[in-house]
Design a protein around this motif. Structure first.
Motif, mmCIF file in Angstrom:
data_model
loop_
_atom_site.group_PDB
_atom_site.id
_atom_site.type_symbol
_atom_site.label_atom_id
_atom_site.label_comp_id
_atom_site.label_asym_id
_atom_site.label_seq_id
_atom_site.Cartn_x
_atom_site.Cartn_y
_atom_site.Cartn_z
ATOM 1 N N GLY A 307 53.712 151.510 95.116
ATOM 2 C CA GLY A 307 53.122 150.234 95.513
ATOM 3 C C GLY A 307 53.136 150.009 97.005
ATOM 4 O O GLY A 307 53.159 150.948 97.784
ATOM 5 N N PRO A 308 53.200 148.747 97.349
ATOM 6 C CA PRO A 308 53.336 147.665 96.373
ATOM 7 C C PRO A 308 52.032 147.344 95.647
ATOM 8 O O PRO A 308 50.949 147.671 96.125
ATOM 9 C CB PRO A 308 53.769 146.476 97.229
ATOM 10 C CG PRO A 308 53.192 146.773 98.584
ATOM 11 C CD PRO A 308 53.249 148.260 98.738
ATOM 12 N N PHE A 309 52.158 146.715 94.483
ATOM 13 C CA PHE A 309 51.022 146.318 93.641
ATOM 14 C C PHE A 309 50.469 145.003 94.201
ATOM 15 O O PHE A 309 51.093 143.953 94.094
ATOM 16 C CB PHE A 309 51.526 146.139 92.208
ATOM 17 C CG PHE A 309 50.475 145.694 91.227
ATOM 18 C CD1 PHE A 309 49.372 146.476 90.972
ATOM 19 C CD2 PHE A 309 50.628 144.506 90.533
ATOM 20 C CE1 PHE A 309 48.414 146.079 90.043
ATOM 21 C CE2 PHE A 309 49.680 144.098 89.609
ATOM 22 C CZ PHE A 309 48.576 144.885 89.362
ATOM 23 N N ARG A 310 49.285 145.072 94.802
ATOM 24 C CA ARG A 310 48.715 143.894 95.459
ATOM 25 C C ARG A 310 47.192 143.826 95.224
ATOM 26 O O ARG A 310 46.399 143.920 96.164
ATOM 27 C CB ARG A 310 49.015 143.921 96.960
ATOM 28 C CG ARG A 310 50.509 143.976 97.291
ATOM 29 C CD ARG A 310 50.745 144.026 98.784
ATOM 30 N NE ARG A 310 50.325 142.794 99.420
ATOM 31 C CZ ARG A 310 51.072 141.698 99.493
ATOM 32 N NH1 ARG A 310 52.277 141.676 98.962
ATOM 33 N NH2 ARG A 310 50.620 140.630 100.114
ATOM 34 N N PRO A 311 46.765 143.679 93.972
ATOM 35 C CA PRO A 311 45.321 143.583 93.717
ATOM 36 C C PRO A 311 44.736 142.329 94.361
ATOM 37 O O PRO A 311 45.414 141.316 94.532
ATOM 38 C CB PRO A 311 45.241 143.510 92.189
ATOM 39 C CG PRO A 311 46.576 142.982 91.767
ATOM 40 C CD PRO A 311 47.565 143.542 92.745
ATOM 41 N N ASP A 361 52.164 147.053 88.450
ATOM 42 C CA ASP A 361 50.913 147.359 87.768
ATOM 43 C C ASP A 361 51.086 147.237 86.250
ATOM 44 O O ASP A 361 51.969 147.865 85.663
ATOM 45 C CB ASP A 361 50.466 148.780 88.141
ATOM 46 C CG ASP A 361 49.050 149.100 87.706
ATOM 47 O OD1 ASP A 361 48.425 148.276 87.000
ATOM 48 O OD2 ASP A 361 48.569 150.184 88.077
ATOM 49 N N PHE A 362 50.232 146.422 85.616
ATOM 50 C CA PHE A 362 50.265 146.294 84.167
ATOM 51 C C PHE A 362 48.917 146.665 83.538
ATOM 52 O O PHE A 362 48.637 146.335 82.383
ATOM 53 C CB PHE A 362 50.671 144.873 83.751
ATOM 54 C CG PHE A 362 49.864 143.769 84.398
ATOM 55 C CD1 PHE A 362 48.615 143.406 83.898
ATOM 56 C CD2 PHE A 362 50.368 143.085 85.499
ATOM 57 C CE1 PHE A 362 47.879 142.389 84.493
ATOM 58 C CE2 PHE A 362 49.630 142.071 86.103
ATOM 59 C CZ PHE A 362 48.388 141.722 85.602
ATOM 60 N N HIS A 363 48.053 147.346 84.330
ATOM 61 C CA HIS A 363 46.801 147.846 83.767
ATOM 62 C C HIS A 363 47.085 148.907 82.701
ATOM 63 O O HIS A 363 48.139 149.555 82.714
ATOM 64 C CB HIS A 363 45.931 148.480 84.854
ATOM 65 C CG HIS A 363 45.388 147.504 85.838
ATOM 66 N ND1 HIS A 363 45.990 147.248 87.044
ATOM 67 C CD2 HIS A 363 44.292 146.710 85.785
ATOM 68 C CE1 HIS A 363 45.283 146.348 87.707
ATOM 69 N NE2 HIS A 363 44.250 145.998 86.971
ATOM 70 N N ARG A 364 46.130 149.087 81.817
ATOM 71 C CA ARG A 364 46.251 150.162 80.826
ATOM 72 C C ARG A 364 46.410 151.505 81.546
ATOM 73 O O ARG A 364 45.786 151.740 82.573
ATOM 74 C CB ARG A 364 45.013 150.199 79.928
ATOM 75 C CG ARG A 364 44.830 148.913 79.126
ATOM 76 C CD ARG A 364 43.608 148.998 78.221
ATOM 77 N NE ARG A 364 43.345 147.693 77.614
ATOM 78 C CZ ARG A 364 42.497 146.791 78.105
ATOM 79 N NH1 ARG A 364 41.815 147.060 79.211
ATOM 80 N NH2 ARG A 364 42.324 145.623 77.504
ATOM 81 N N GLU A 365 47.239 152.339 81.012
ATOM 82 C CA GLU A 365 47.577 153.658 81.551
ATOM 83 C C GLU A 365 48.574 153.593 82.702
ATOM 84 O O GLU A 365 49.005 154.630 83.206
ATOM 85 C CB GLU A 365 46.330 154.450 82.006
ATOM 86 C CG GLU A 365 45.247 154.590 80.945
ATOM 87 C CD GLU A 365 45.765 155.151 79.635
ATOM 88 O OE1 GLU A 365 46.625 156.037 79.667
ATOM 89 O OE2 GLU A 365 45.297 154.689 78.576
#
Length: 513
Positions: A307-311, A361-365
């Motif tokens: 990350g960091p996860f920052r969409p 990240d909690f997206h699929r895959e």
């Protein structure tokens, strides 16, 4: 924590914002022209209170493992100028620099395990826990391990800078894993060493192994530290009374724990604040934005996430002050079946709890999504008929927020179908500082086999005054300080929301199998 009474002689023409602060003794005192050059000295306190025409004040002192002193500062130029130093107290020293403090419990991997954690000023000795079935007969003893962290371990910002209002030495964090504990059995224990002294004797009751057992839990999010968080003290007072009078199995704190945000002394204060509860019942936590969010320094991120996860659709910011979960992961513990404190699961009697992270990240895959599905798929519903998931940010809210929290839509898109597929009963979350409970629902509609969504972010931080849409799936909501309690056996679950103001029931619901 210990109460200290501080007295002073009132000065003539005192100002409304004259204050007394607590300082490290090594913090310089600057006056006159030196003050103009070194203005940080006045504000480098670890706590303060305004004088307000008083001549004394009672202070609840936090054990910071170092000498401190009180200093009185008054405003110049008819209360419109700079502060001038007036007086200071004698040095206040801990009676025992290595006193065990910040004692708290957490569940281990197995039903027969409990983590016991505490802090001291030294790592010279092996930490120990003595425990037994009677307070006067602590017949067993187990040794533990020790860790610490420093400013350079963290990711960015004020968390990486030394100073009373930034990073201070956190001491040494000791953890002991008790094992071979019998279910539903009360144990008494103390921590410390012979050389440096022992804590008081505390007790806890281990969780049940039988799925027919009754369990009684407390849950909330967004507490923070009293008195800075307006409702934290009243919530803690109510919960402490519950823990002392009721057989509480464990406690869930769903993110935004201390709100230290890089001010390290606030972690000391928060951990001291919860000791009277957390030393008696396992204190299970999840990661919130104020523990984790950061921009740079991902090589130091203890989650190991790429990350960091920052969409762009998220409201992710620098909410941890650069801590990126370093203090959190050094202080708290969890079962090791996921990714540390970031995502994990555990059983308590007839309930399977899943903790997951919206800061990752909690997206699929994604690694977290894959783990989530594997964990949900593996739940034995004949062993734990109730399935409850927990994270910090909300999946549903009927509050009108500007700009809107788009993450709500993303959680509905990616995770709600997964939870519905595996028949999750309840989804707990916080982040918004209010309470709201829905009907059993799926995709914005009430359905008989749906998930009951419950927002429990009302534990202490300033409540959110947002208006509501009137959505038909919203059964009850309010903006009051409070806490929730959950009682369950294998066929019956009762959830209750209490207001701090009078400890009266504000909302409740029942689910049955």
């Amino acid at each position: 924590m210990e109460q200290i009474e501080v007295t002073w002689t009132p000065i003539l023409n005192a100002c409304q914002d004259d204050f007394i602060g607590i300082y490290f003794v090594e913090t310089p005192i600057f006056t006159g022209i030196l003050y103009m050059l070194f203005t940080y000295g006045v504000c480098d306190y670890v706590g303060y209170a305004f004088v307000q025409n008083q001549s004394s004040a009672s202070w609840e002192m936090i054990h910071l493992r170092r000498p401190l002193e009180f200093r009185y500062y008054s405003r110049d130029q008819h209360c419109s100028g700079n502060y001038s130093f007036v007086a200071k107290s004698s040095v206040v020293r801990p009676l025992n620099y290595n006193e065990p403090t910040q004692i708290h419990l957490a569940y281990g991997d197995q039903i027969d395990q409990i983590f016991v954690s505490f802090v001291t000023n030294s790592n010279a000795l092996t930490p120990r826990c003595q425990y037994g079935l009677h307070p006067s007969s602590l017949e067993w003893e187990t040794n533990g391990t020790t860790v610490t962290y420093t400013a350079s371990d963290m990711c960015e910002g004020r968390a990486t800078v030394w100073g009373p209002q930034n990073f201070i030495d956190p001491g040494f964090m000791h953890t002991i894993l008790l094992h071979s504990l019998h279910p539903t059995t009360t144990y008494f224990y103390r921590v410390g060493t012979d050389e440096n002294g022992w804590s008081s004797v505390y007790s806890f009751t281990n969780r049940p192994a039988n799925d027919d057992s009754e369990v009684n839990l407390i849950a909330y999010g967004d507490m923070g530290l009293a008195p800075f968080a307006s409702g934290a003290k009243s919530t803690l007072d109510r919960i402490r009374a519950r823990v002392m009078s009721t057989n509480i199995t464990c406690l869930l704190h769903i993110g935004d724990i201390s709100y230290a945000m890089g001010i390290a002394v606030l972690w000391d204060a928060f951990m001291s604040q919860i000791q009277s509860i957390a030393a008696r019942v396992p204190y299970m936590v999840s990661i919130g934005n104020h523990e984790y969010d950061y921009i740079t320094g991902s090589d130091k991120d203890p989650s190991g996430a790429p990350g960091p996860f920052r969409p762009k659709w998220g409201d992710y910011d620098t909410d941890s002050g650069g801590e990126c979960a370093i203090p959190m992961t050094h202080r708290f513990h969890s079962p090791s079946n996921g990714n540390g404190l970031f995502w994990y699961s555990f059983n308590v009697g007839p309930i399977h709890f899943v903790i997951y992270s919206n800061e990752h990240d909690f997206h699929r895959e994604s690694p977290q999504y894959i783990w989530l599905e594997q964990d949900l798929q593996s739940v034995n519903r004949s062993r734990t008929p109730w399935l409850i998931v927990n994270s910090h940010r909300p999946m549903y809210s009927s509050q009108i927020i500007d700009p809107p929290y788009l993450i709500i839509l993303m959680l509905q898109l990616y995770l709600e179908p997964l939870f519905y597929k595996y028949h999750v009963d309840i989804n707990f979350y916080a982040h918004l500082h209010s309470y709201e409970r829905t009907c059993p629902m799926y995709q914005n509609r009430c359905v008989h086999d749906g998930i009951t969504q419950v927002l429990i972010g009302m534990a202490g931080q300033e409540v959110d005054p947002y208006p509501y849409t009137g959505a038909e799936w919203s059964i009850y909501h309010d903006e009051e300080y409070g806490y929730t309690q959950l009682w369950a056996n294998r066929t019956y679950l009762k959830f209750t929301y209490y207001h701090d103001a009078n400890d009266a029931i504000a909302d409740e619901f029942v689910l049955q199998k």
